[in-house]
Design a protein around this motif. Structure first.
Motif, short mmCIF file in Angstrom:
data_model
loop_
_atom_site.label_atom_id
_atom_site.label_comp_id
_atom_site.label_asym_id
_atom_site.label_seq_id
_atom_site.Cartn_x
_atom_site.Cartn_y
_atom_site.Cartn_z
N TYR A 20 0.64 -0.97 0.07
CA TYR A 20 0.22 0.45 0.02
C TYR A 20 0.90 1.47 0.30
CZ TYR A 20 -2.41 3.31 1.80
OH TYR A 20 -3.52 4.81 1.82
N GLU A 21 1.96 1.44 0.84
CA GLU A 21 2.43 2.85 1.02
C GLU A 21 3.64 2.60 1.69
OE1 GLU A 21 0.53 6.80 2.81
OE2 GLU A 21 1.17 5.88 4.65
N ALA A 68 12.25 2.18 -4.93
CA ALA A 68 11.19 3.15 -4.87
C ALA A 68 10.22 2.58 -6.20
CB ALA A 68 11.03 4.89 -4.78
N LYS A 69 10.95 2.32 -6.67
CA LYS A 69 10.06 1.73 -8.44
C LYS A 69 9.98 0.52 -8.07
CE LYS A 69 10.89 5.40 -11.92
NZ LYS A 69 11.07 5.65 -13.00
N TRP A 71 10.21 -0.79 -5.20
CA TRP A 71 8.78 -1.02 -4.07
C TRP A 71 7.48 -1.17 -5.42
CZ3 TRP A 71 4.61 1.83 -2.69
CH2 TRP A 71 4.63 1.57 -1.68
N GLU A 72 7.05 -0.41 -5.83
CA GLU A 72 5.96 -0.39 -6.42
C GLU A 72 5.65 -1.38 -7.04
OE1 GLU A 72 6.24 2.97 -8.34
OE2 GLU A 72 6.58 4.89 -7.14
N LYS A 73 6.06 -2.00 -7.71
CA LYS A 73 6.14 -3.47 -8.38
C LYS A 73 6.12 -4.24 -8.12
CE LYS A 73 8.13 -6.28 -11.93
NZ LYS A 73 9.49 -6.31 -12.54
N ALA A 75 5.04 -4.02 -4.33
CA ALA A 75 3.95 -3.98 -3.84
C ALA A 75 2.47 -3.41 -4.32
CB ALA A 75 3.87 -2.41 -3.33
N ALA A 76 2.75 -4.24 -6.07
CA ALA A 76 0.99 -4.19 -6.49
C ALA A 76 1.52 -5.70 -6.49
CB ALA A 76 1.82 -3.65 -8.02
#
Length: 275
Positions: A20-21, A68-69, A71-73, A75-76
């Motif tokens: 999520y965050e 961070a990018k 992590w975004e992948k 996290a999705a």
């Protein structure tokens, strides 16, 4: 806060909520530090050093952005798995298997339900104390009935029809009215899992997927592609996009092809010699 020799670091709310965050916010403060060795170097030297330090910051910032990018992948992927688990862990809705059940309460409540619909009804008898006979005498009967969508999703129950405390001064008339309401909606309680009208589809889906065992009006039953065990035990992996080869990778492949011996030609020469 973290104390260092020449500076202090404040980290405000660094936090990770999986799927999520991600929050990272740092501030650096230099106070009461010794700059005597720096002020002797002159403006031009310090300006060059400052630019080099800023470049170093920018490089570190780029690394943080790249992380961070990543992590975004990830996290999705976590969020997709969470949604699938939420679907699989949705409990079976409770129901009476299309049988009227009497509840022992002052309203004489009744309920009939299946996996899609639920109907409740009750008759409340209002009484008045008669001083002459010194007894409570019935003066009215209040009929309440409702038909609901029996959704397994908490908070998704929707009322289809109903009447609250319809007043009668004759008990027989009240009973007749209630029996008429039961008969009017009896067609909803002939199957354990009747087809769901399109307008109520959302009550039986989790994240857009229809829960197992349910069908929509006009559609064939949909079988689950995977079992709960397969997902929870790691037997299913999320699809990943094929990575494009880098320029360096393409050059490496091209060079290896240039250096590779012509096996087909050598084989042909050997066959000619044998003939």
């Amino acid at each position: 806060m973290e104390e260092n020799q020449d500076y202090r670091v404040y980290r405000y709310g660094d936090n990770l909520k999986p799927g999520y965050e991600l929050k990272i916010e740092h501030s650096v403060f230099c106070e009461d530090v010794d700059i005597s060795s720096l002020i002797t170097m002159g403006t031009e030297s310090l300006e060059a050093m400052r630019q080099g330090s800023i470049d170093g910051e920018q490089k570190a910032y780029s690394i943080v952005q790249a992380a961070a990018k990543q992590w975004e992948k990830q996290a999705a992927a976590t969020q997709m798995i969470n949604r699938a688990l939420e679907y699989l862990r949705t409990p079976e809705v409770s129901h009476t298997s299309n049988q009227w059940k009497q509840e022992n309460n002052w309203r004489n409540s009744q309920e009939i339900s299946n996996r899609v619909y639920k109907m409740t009804c009750s008759i409340w008898e209002d009484t008045k104390y008669d001083r002459e006979t010194k007894q409570s005498v019935p003066v009215a009967w209040y009929v309440t009935w409702y038909v609901y969508v029996n959704s397994p999703n908490k908070g998704y129950t929707e009322r289809i029809a109903g009447q609250n405390q319809k007043r009668y001064t004759d008990k027989a008339a009240a009973m007749k009215y209630l029996e008429g309401r039961k008969k009017a909606y009896s067609h909803l309680f002939t199957e354990i899992s009747p087809p769901i009208p399109k307008q109520y589809e959302k009550h039986f889906t989790v994240h857009g997927a229809l829960l197992p065992g349910y069908t929509l009006e006009g559609q064939e039953p949909v079988k689950a592609a995977h079992t709960a065990t397969e997902v929870t035990e790691g037997g299913i992996s999320l699809p990943e996009k094929a990575e494009k080869p880098s320029v360096l990778g393409k050059l490496t492949i091209a060079k290896s092809q240039e250096k590779a011996p012509d096996v087909s030609g050598t084989t042909k020469k050997k066959e000619d010699m044998q003939l």
